[in-house]
Design a protein around this motif. Sequence first.
Motif, mmCIF file in Angstrom:
data_model
loop_
_atom_site.group_PDB
_atom_site.id
_atom_site.type_symbol
_atom_site.label_atom_id
_atom_site.label_comp_id
_atom_site.label_asym_id
_atom_site.label_seq_id
_atom_site.Cartn_x
_atom_site.Cartn_y
_atom_site.Cartn_z
ATOM 1 N N VAL A 90 0.841 -1.200 0.000
ATOM 2 C CA VAL A 90 0.000 0.000 0.000
ATOM 3 C C VAL A 90 0.875 1.249 0.000
ATOM 4 O O VAL A 90 0.641 2.188 -0.777
ATOM 5 N N VAL A 91 1.897 1.272 0.844
ATOM 6 C CA VAL A 91 2.775 2.442 0.931
ATOM 7 C C VAL A 91 3.519 2.643 -0.387
ATOM 8 O O VAL A 91 3.624 3.772 -0.890
ATOM 9 N N ALA A 92 4.021 1.564 -0.994
ATOM 10 C CA ALA A 92 4.733 1.677 -2.265
ATOM 11 C C ALA A 92 3.825 2.243 -3.355
ATOM 12 O O ALA A 92 4.247 3.100 -4.144
ATOM 13 N N ALA A 93 2.589 1.792 -3.392
ATOM 14 C CA ALA A 93 1.632 2.307 -4.384
ATOM 15 C C ALA A 93 1.361 3.789 -4.148
ATOM 16 O O ALA A 93 1.294 4.577 -5.097
ATOM 17 N N ARG A 94 1.201 4.168 -2.885
ATOM 18 C CA ARG A 94 0.942 5.583 -2.572
ATOM 19 C C ARG A 94 2.154 6.443 -2.949
ATOM 20 O O ARG A 94 2.003 7.546 -3.475
ATOM 21 N N LEU A 95 3.366 5.931 -2.672
ATOM 22 C CA LEU A 95 4.574 6.687 -3.025
ATOM 23 C C LEU A 95 4.697 6.853 -4.532
ATOM 24 O O LEU A 95 5.115 7.906 -5.018
ATOM 25 N N GLU A 96 4.325 5.821 -5.268
ATOM 26 C CA GLU A 96 4.349 5.923 -6.726
ATOM 27 C C GLU A 96 3.349 6.982 -7.187
ATOM 28 O O GLU A 96 3.657 7.790 -8.073
ATOM 29 N N ASP A 97 2.160 6.983 -6.594
ATOM 30 C CA ASP A 97 1.157 7.994 -6.935
ATOM 31 C C ASP A 97 1.677 9.400 -6.628
ATOM 32 O O ASP A 97 1.492 10.321 -7.424
ATOM 33 N N ILE A 98 2.317 9.549 -5.477
ATOM 34 C CA ILE A 98 2.867 10.857 -5.098
ATOM 35 C C ILE A 98 3.940 11.273 -6.094
ATOM 36 O O ILE A 98 3.994 12.423 -6.530
ATOM 37 N N GLY A 99 4.812 10.326 -6.478
ATOM 38 C CA GLY A 99 5.841 10.633 -7.470
ATOM 39 C C GLY A 99 5.235 11.091 -8.782
ATOM 40 O O GLY A 99 5.712 12.066 -9.393
ATOM 41 N N ASP A 100 4.184 10.410 -9.224
ATOM 42 C CA ASP A 100 3.495 10.804 -10.457
ATOM 43 C C ASP A 100 2.889 12.199 -10.320
ATOM 44 O O ASP A 100 2.982 13.021 -11.236
ATOM 45 N N GLN A 101 2.276 12.471 -9.177
ATOM 46 C CA GLN A 101 1.663 13.784 -8.963
ATOM 47 C C GLN A 101 2.714 14.885 -8.916
ATOM 48 O O GLN A 101 2.496 15.982 -9.444
ATOM 49 N N LEU A 102 3.859 14.585 -8.298
ATOM 50 C CA LEU A 102 4.938 15.575 -8.266
ATOM 51 C C LEU A 102 5.476 15.842 -9.666
ATOM 52 O O LEU A 102 5.777 16.980 -10.031
ATOM 53 N N PHE A 103 5.594 14.790 -10.469
ATOM 54 C CA PHE A 103 6.067 14.948 -11.836
ATOM 55 C C PHE A 103 5.116 15.850 -12.620
ATOM 56 O O PHE A 103 5.539 16.679 -13.423
ATOM 57 N N GLN A 104 3.816 15.714 -12.380
ATOM 58 C CA GLN A 104 2.831 16.531 -13.075
ATOM 59 C C GLN A 104 2.916 18.009 -12.673
ATOM 60 O O GLN A 104 2.476 18.890 -13.415
ATOM 61 N N LEU A 105 3.505 18.283 -11.498
ATOM 62 C CA LEU A 105 3.655 19.665 -11.041
ATOM 63 C C LEU A 105 4.818 20.389 -11.723
ATOM 64 O O LEU A 105 4.886 21.618 -11.685
ATOM 65 N N GLU A 106 5.725 19.623 -12.325
ATOM 66 C CA GLU A 106 6.885 20.250 -12.956
ATOM 67 C C GLU A 106 6.447 21.193 -14.065
ATOM 68 O O GLU A 106 5.474 20.937 -14.770
ATOM 69 N N ARG A 107 7.180 22.266 -14.185
ATOM 70 C CA ARG A 107 6.938 23.248 -15.247
ATOM 71 C C ARG A 107 7.930 22.984 -16.375
ATOM 72 O O ARG A 107 9.064 22.580 -16.136
ATOM 73 N N ARG A 108 7.497 23.220 -17.567
ATOM 74 C CA ARG A 108 8.351 23.016 -18.734
ATOM 75 C C ARG A 108 9.449 24.073 -18.710
ATOM 76 O O ARG A 108 9.208 25.253 -18.470
#
Length: 84
Positions: A61-79
Amino acid sequence: MSDIKFSSEEKTLIVAKLQRYFSEELKQQIGRFDAEFLIDFISEEIGGYYYNRGVYDAQTVVAARLEDIGDQLFQLERRTDFKR
């Protein structure tokens, strides 16, 4: 890892469930002392397997949540023009 211990209230509930199981499913009566002894045996000899399964499930569960957080952080990046 510390030993698996139950509060007196938990143990009373578990004893009652074990006594009911023996009575209904095995058609045998088991006293409180014997039920507590069986609970202690199961906790010491088998409890670790259940505990470890819970730990593994929690890790998943924690690994899945961390992956989701990583994906969400990646989406916050600006070009930018910076190339990695």
